[in-house]
Design a protein around this motif. Structure first.
Motif, PDB file in Angstrom:
ATOM      1  N   ASP A 227      39.944  29.263  23.731  1.00 58.28           N
ATOM      2  CA  ASP A 227      40.713  28.585  22.691  1.00 58.28           C
ATOM      3  C   ASP A 227      40.505  29.283  21.346  1.00 58.28           C
ATOM      4  O   ASP A 227      39.777  30.283  21.262  1.00 58.28           O
ATOM      5  N   LEU A 228      41.133  28.766  20.294  1.00 53.76           N
ATOM      6  CA  LEU A 228      41.091  29.435  18.989  1.00 53.76           C
ATOM      7  C   LEU A 228      39.670  29.562  18.456  1.00 53.76           C
ATOM      8  O   LEU A 228      39.279  30.611  17.941  1.00 53.76           O
ATOM      9  N   SER A 229      38.891  28.496  18.576  1.00 53.60           N
ATOM     10  CA  SER A 229      37.526  28.520  18.069  1.00 53.60           C
ATOM     11  C   SER A 229      36.669  29.543  18.810  1.00 53.60           C
ATOM     12  O   SER A 229      35.903  30.295  18.195  1.00 53.60           O
ATOM     13  N   ARG A 231      37.696  32.213  20.422  1.00 51.09           N
ATOM     14  CA  ARG A 231      38.148  33.575  20.080  1.00 51.09           C
ATOM     15  C   ARG A 231      37.625  34.005  18.715  1.00 51.09           C
ATOM     16  O   ARG A 231      37.247  35.161  18.513  1.00 51.09           O
TER      17      ARG A 231
END
Length: 445
Positions: A227-229, A231
């Motif tokens: 997820d974004l966090s 990455r």
């Protein structure tokens, strides 16, 4: 001392007796002297007592000691011990005083959390090592989350965690579970990645664990599938690893998808911090090494040049410096220069960024311009196409100003050479746009 807490009496409460003066409408609150920190003179929030018997606010005295001072600020006595004993009695008195005066807008200070000790950190590291040997990822997740919670409480806790070798322990755990199965233990691996960014710089052992092929492969997998966090945490860790050891670039070259994943972080921004971390990682990857040519070619194929020029249009200082550094590195290759020359934004952006961002940004812009003007020839414009475009963008005038105001020795030679090239092209093309001439220079070429 009078604290600036004042309460205005409500105008709705009408009294039969007239006010004697306007000052009677203001209420001032006096802070008892022994409730104030001798350093900050603010209300004590987390009072601690030193070996000299003087009480300070924990944050203030820690800052004093970390600045290299070894004496008590009040008594000037040399501190035999830096131990800070919580003054619970005084804290409770202050809290009672706050409650008593809450009608004046004074909020009760919260009961501070007890800072983590090195014994607690050592204990949890030992438990992580045991859980790692037993392959108990659930227990490891629980312990890593506790470390994360400690770090969120205060910077002091972070320093205590880092200084007691937690980064090396977590690096070993990361490698152990990444070597078994990424998909099976992804929850634990992501948790470890969430705390690793503030564990740097790691020791040699920790670097070797995270720099192994298994660990790097796991990071790339999370970078592509997380997820974004997750990455964002991966690019932060990669940036730190590459800054400590650029030889890892050759290992990354063997892992499929790393270039695409980093470019995706820039193309689909997560946050400015992630963008800067990705640009920094790319900068190290295209710096001279056995795999730099391969990486540069791949980044050019992925359209990184046009992506960078778009970012540079309105990027903030940190992002701009890193983007210009990457562009300069890409222009070391022939395909990189050709791609930069094809982009209509390249030349105007380079000229615009000179003398406007920072000294390092100016150096990168000049180096990139020098590489383009020295090596590129636009096929559709004929000989001197890049030089003509540079002249039209105002490069000649900007370089003259740069030489006059002063530039670093690292780029002075390149600036002089660029001015020679541009002046020759200007005379050859009969350009009349330049409003400045070489007569303004203090010394001839």
């Amino acid at each position: 001392m009078i604290l600036s807490w004042r309460r205005r009496r409500s105008s709705n409460n009408k009294s039969s007796e007239p006010a004697l003066n306007d000052s009677s409408l203001d209420t001032e609150v006096m802070i008892p002297a022994h409730f104030r920190c001798p350093i900050s003179l603010d209300l004590l929030k987390d009072p601690v007592t030193l070996s000299t018997g003087i009480t300070y606010d924990r944050e203030s005295i820690e800052r004093w000691i970390e600045s290299g001072n070894q004496t008590c600020p009040v008594t000037n006595q040399v501190l035999n011990s830096f131990d800070q004993i919580p003054n619970h009695a005084l804290r409770k008195m202050i809290q009672d005083w706050c409650v008593k005066n809450r009608s004046f807008g004074i909020e009760r200070i919260p009961t501070p959390r007890v800072p983590v000790s090195q014994y607690e950190v050592s204990g949890i590291c030992s438990r992580i090592e045991v859980a790692t040997r037993c392959g108990d990822d659930r227990k490891c997740v629980e312990l890593v989350r506790k470390i994360k919670a400690w770090g969120k409480e205060s910077e002091r806790n972070k320093r205590c965690v880092v200084n007691n070798g937690t980064g090396c322990v977590l690096s070993n755990t990361f490698l152990s579970f990444a070597s078994v199965s990424i998909e099976k233990h992804v929850g634990l691996l992501v948790e470890i990645l969430s705390v690793l960014p503030w564990m740097f710089p790691l020791g040699e052992e920790g670097q070797s664990k995270l720099g192994s092929t298994a660990s790097l492969s796991c990071m790339v997998w999370v970078l592509k599938n997380g997820d974004l966090s997750a990455r964002q945490n991966v690019v932060s860790v990669l940036k730190e690893l590459l800054s400590l050891n650029q030889r890892l670039v050759d290992k990354l070259a063997e892992i499929e998808g790393i270039s695409e994943a980093l470019v995706k972080v820039i193309r689909e921004p997560i946050c400015p911090k992630a963008t800067k971390a990705s640009l920094t990682a790319i900068f190290y990857m295209i710096s001279p090494s056995q795999s730099s040519v391969r990486f540069t070619s791949r980044f050019v194929e992925l359209g990184l040049v046009s992506l960078i020029t778009e970012i540079l249009v309105d990027a903030e200082k940190g992002t701009c410096e890193r983007a210009l550094g990457v562009l300069s590195g890409i222009c070391d290759s022939k395909e990189g220069r050709e791609e930069a020359c094809k982009n209509a934004l390249t030349m105007p952006i380079l000229v615009k960024k000179m003398l406007r961002i920072s000294e390092i940004a100016t150096e990168f812009a000049v180096c990139t311009l020098w590489k383009l003007c020295k090596n590129c020839k636009k096929e559709d414009d004929g000989d001197g196409g890049v030089l003509v475009e540079a002249l039209q963008s105002g490069a000649f005038q900007k370089l003259l100003v740069l030489l006059q105001v002063g530039c670093s020795e690292a780029i002075k030679e390149k600036v002089t050479e660029l001015l020679k090239l541009l002046n020759l092209q200007r005379n050859r093309s009969n350009c009349v746009d330049a409003s400045m001439d070489f007569k303004y220079l203090k010394r001839p070429f």
